[in-house]
Write a protein that holds these residues in place. Structure first.
Motif, short mmCIF file in Angstrom:
data_model
loop_
_atom_site.label_atom_id
_atom_site.label_comp_id
_atom_site.label_asym_id
_atom_site.label_seq_id
_atom_site.Cartn_x
_atom_site.Cartn_y
_atom_site.Cartn_z
N LEU A 134 20.03 -25.17 15.57
CA LEU A 134 18.78 -24.58 16.07
C LEU A 134 18.98 -23.18 16.64
CD1 LEU A 134 17.06 -27.60 17.84
CD2 LEU A 134 16.25 -26.40 15.81
N THR A 135 20.17 -22.89 17.08
CA THR A 135 20.42 -21.58 17.68
C THR A 135 20.38 -20.44 16.67
OG1 THR A 135 22.83 -21.82 17.43
CG2 THR A 135 21.85 -22.62 19.49
N THR A 136 20.56 -20.77 15.38
CA THR A 136 20.59 -19.72 14.35
C THR A 136 19.57 -19.95 13.24
OG1 THR A 136 22.33 -20.91 13.13
CG2 THR A 136 23.05 -19.27 14.75
N MET A 137 18.69 -20.91 13.40
CA MET A 137 17.74 -21.26 12.35
C MET A 137 16.65 -20.20 12.24
SD MET A 137 15.82 -24.92 11.88
CE MET A 137 17.41 -25.77 11.97
N LYS A 138 16.44 -19.68 11.03
CA LYS A 138 15.43 -18.66 10.80
C LYS A 138 14.02 -19.24 10.91
CE LYS A 138 18.31 -15.80 7.77
NZ LYS A 138 18.43 -15.19 6.40
N GLY A 139 13.15 -18.49 11.56
CA GLY A 139 11.76 -18.90 11.67
C GLY A 139 11.49 -19.93 12.74
N VAL A 140 12.51 -20.30 13.49
CA VAL A 140 12.35 -21.29 14.56
C VAL A 140 12.85 -20.67 15.86
CG1 VAL A 140 12.93 -23.59 15.40
CG2 VAL A 140 12.67 -23.19 12.94
N GLN A 141 11.94 -20.43 16.78
CA GLN A 141 12.30 -19.80 18.05
C GLN A 141 12.35 -20.85 19.16
OE1 GLN A 141 10.39 -15.79 18.79
NE2 GLN A 141 8.95 -16.56 17.27
N VAL A 142 13.56 -21.11 19.62
CA VAL A 142 13.73 -22.14 20.65
C VAL A 142 14.46 -21.56 21.86
CG1 VAL A 142 13.70 -24.08 19.06
CG2 VAL A 142 15.86 -22.94 19.54
N ASP A 143 14.11 -22.09 23.01
CA ASP A 143 14.77 -21.75 24.26
C ASP A 143 15.78 -22.84 24.55
OD1 ASP A 143 15.59 -21.24 26.84
OD2 ASP A 143 13.58 -20.97 27.66
N MET A 144 17.04 -22.58 24.27
CA MET A 144 18.08 -23.59 24.40
C MET A 144 18.47 -23.87 25.84
SD MET A 144 18.48 -24.78 21.40
CE MET A 144 19.95 -25.78 21.63
N THR A 145 17.82 -23.21 26.79
CA THR A 145 18.02 -23.56 28.19
C THR A 145 17.04 -24.63 28.63
OG1 THR A 145 16.50 -21.90 29.10
CG2 THR A 145 18.76 -21.19 28.66
N ARG A 146 16.13 -25.01 27.71
CA ARG A 146 15.13 -26.05 28.02
C ARG A 146 15.07 -27.02 26.85
NH1 ARG A 146 9.78 -22.86 29.57
NH2 ARG A 146 10.44 -21.54 27.81
N VAL A 147 15.96 -28.02 26.90
CA VAL A 147 16.11 -28.96 25.80
C VAL A 147 15.82 -30.38 26.29
CG1 VAL A 147 17.69 -29.94 24.09
CG2 VAL A 147 17.83 -27.50 24.68
N GLY A 148 14.96 -31.08 25.56
CA GLY A 148 14.67 -32.47 25.85
C GLY A 148 15.12 -33.36 24.70
N MET A 149 15.51 -34.59 25.01
CA MET A 149 15.95 -35.55 24.01
C MET A 149 15.15 -36.83 24.16
SD MET A 149 18.01 -36.17 21.49
CE MET A 149 18.02 -37.68 20.52
N SER A 150 14.75 -37.42 23.03
CA SER A 150 13.98 -38.66 23.08
C SER A 150 14.26 -39.50 21.87
CB SER A 150 12.48 -38.34 23.17
OG SER A 150 12.04 -37.63 22.01
N GLY A 151 13.87 -40.77 21.93
CA GLY A 151 14.06 -41.64 20.79
C GLY A 151 13.55 -43.04 21.07
N HIS A 152 13.32 -43.79 20.00
CA HIS A 152 12.81 -45.16 20.11
C HIS A 152 13.83 -46.16 19.58
CE1 HIS A 152 10.30 -48.56 18.28
NE2 HIS A 152 10.29 -48.75 19.58
N SER A 153 14.03 -47.25 20.32
CA SER A 153 14.88 -48.36 19.91
C SER A 153 16.32 -47.87 19.68
CB SER A 153 14.28 -49.01 18.66
OG SER A 153 14.84 -50.27 18.42
N PHE A 154 16.83 -47.88 18.44
CA PHE A 154 18.17 -47.34 18.20
C PHE A 154 18.18 -45.84 18.54
CE2 PHE A 154 21.91 -47.60 14.91
CZ PHE A 154 22.81 -47.47 15.95
N GLY A 155 17.01 -45.22 18.43
CA GLY A 155 16.88 -43.82 18.85
C GLY A 155 16.95 -43.69 20.36
N VAL A 157 18.83 -45.75 22.19
CA VAL A 157 20.27 -45.90 22.41
C VAL A 157 20.97 -44.56 22.18
CG1 VAL A 157 22.37 -47.07 21.60
CG2 VAL A 157 20.23 -48.34 21.74
N THR A 158 20.55 -43.87 21.13
CA THR A 158 21.10 -42.54 20.82
C THR A 158 20.80 -41.57 21.94
OG1 THR A 158 20.68 -43.00 18.47
CG2 THR A 158 21.15 -40.71 19.09
N THR A 159 19.57 -41.59 22.41
CA THR A 159 19.14 -40.71 23.50
C THR A 159 19.96 -40.96 24.76
OG1 THR A 159 16.89 -40.52 22.63
CG2 THR A 159 17.19 -40.11 24.99
N GLN A 160 20.12 -42.22 25.12
CA GLN A 160 20.89 -42.56 26.31
C GLN A 160 22.34 -42.08 26.18
OE1 GLN A 160 18.31 -46.69 26.77
NE2 GLN A 160 20.52 -46.81 27.06
N ALA A 161 22.88 -42.21 24.96
CA ALA A 161 24.28 -41.84 24.75
C ALA A 161 24.55 -40.36 24.93
CB ALA A 161 24.72 -42.27 23.34
#
Length: 305
Positions: A134-155, A157-161
């Motif tokens: 995401l830090t170098t992806m063209k056409g996608v402007q993201v603020d990497m100082t503000r990152v959230g993670m989420s997921g459902h079920s096995f997702g 588990v992934t989020t918690q990990a």
């Protein structure tokens, strides 16, 4: 003292005017990409905010077992409409490819086989790889100082990990320091080891969402297992929403249930992102005060610490 009182009154007024369900007039833009990390292809779906003019906070979403980047699109659409770049990951080896070519009688067994530690490790790698990209992806402007993670079920588990859980039996932590806040839809405790130690080092804000009928055919997690996570979390930006009669599938579009569930899920999750990725005082006051209580169903429960 007067200054503190004035601040509290100001936040109370702001919270009354805060609406986590309000959306912009224009729809979000969707981009489907497949990233290559040298070992595997990682399909992603990016939801871009309408009229984005600069770097925006980014939220990742990890699907459940047998899912895809198209899962829970209502989350991606709403969060992006609120100004977040939302990236839905698809995890090869625990996605739709596990079951879609199998006969109906073979699908459950195939899904159970894919729910293992190696697939969790691969999912964690996907998260870290996508954050790097995401830090170098063209056409996608993201603020990497503000990152959230989420997921459902096995997702979840992934989020918690990747957001603070550790694995005492093997002395392993996959925590990614770039993640500042996390939401686990259908959270779960580890299958083995000291549960208290597993969650003792969760330093960032976490929100947990589950239901009183939140059980799945794979994984063996009971409702009590899902409810066991919150008490083990250290205080500081920790939240739990338990929706009465909500099933495991309520976080997806697979099974139609009472539409109020999706309203609650969107309201509480959006307020959480606004509070902890944007530093929005009104959102924080909404979460900790009367706003959240007013958004609850009659028999739902809400707590924070």
């Amino acid at each position: 003292m007067r200054r503190l009182l004035f601040l509290m009154l100001t936040l109370a007024v702001l919270a009354q005017n805060y609406d986590p369900m309000q959306e912009k007039d224009h729809a979000s833009k969707i981009r489907d990409l497949t990233l290559h990390d040298g070992k595997r292809d990682v399909p992603i779906r990016i939801y871009l905010p309408p009229h984005q003019t600069g770097p925006a906070p980014v939220v990742l979403f990890s699907h459940g077992l047998g899912g895809s980047r198209e899962m829970s699109a209502y989350l991606g659409m709403h969060w992006s409409n609120r100004g977040y770049v939302v990236v839905a990951l698809q995890h090869p080896g625990s996605d739709v490819s596990v079951w879609q070519d199998k006969k109906p009688g073979q699908r459950l067994g195939a899904l159970k086989s894919a729910a293992n530690g190696e697939q969790l490790k691969a999912r964690v790698g996907d998260v870290k790889f996508v954050l790097d990209e995401l830090t170098t992806m063209k056409g996608v402007q993201v603020d990497m100082t503000r990152v959230g993670m989420s997921g459902h079920s096995f997702g979840a588990v992934t989020t918690q990990a990747v957001s603070g859980q550790v694995y005492p039996l093997v002395g392993r932590s996959w925590t990614d320091a770039r993640i500042q806040a996390a939401i686990a839809f259908s959270p779960s405790v580890p299958r083995a080891g000291d549960r208290a130690k597993a969650f003792a080092q969760v330093k960032i804000p976490w929100m947990l969402m589950t239901g009183t009928e939140d059980v799945a055919p794979v994984g063996g997690m009971t409702v009590q297992d899902r409810l066991a996570v919150y008490p083990l979390l250290p205080p500081g930006g920790k939240y739990e929403l338990v929706m009465k009669d909500a099933k495991h599938s309520v976080f997806t579009e697979r099974v139609a249930q009472d539409p109020r569930y999706h309203v609650e899920i969107l309201s509480f999750s959006t307020a959480f992102w606004d509070a902890y990725l944007r530093g929005d005082g009104a959102a924080r006051a909404w979460l900790d005060g009367a706003g959240a209580k007013a958004a609850l169903g009659a028999e739902d429960t809400w707590q924070h610490k």
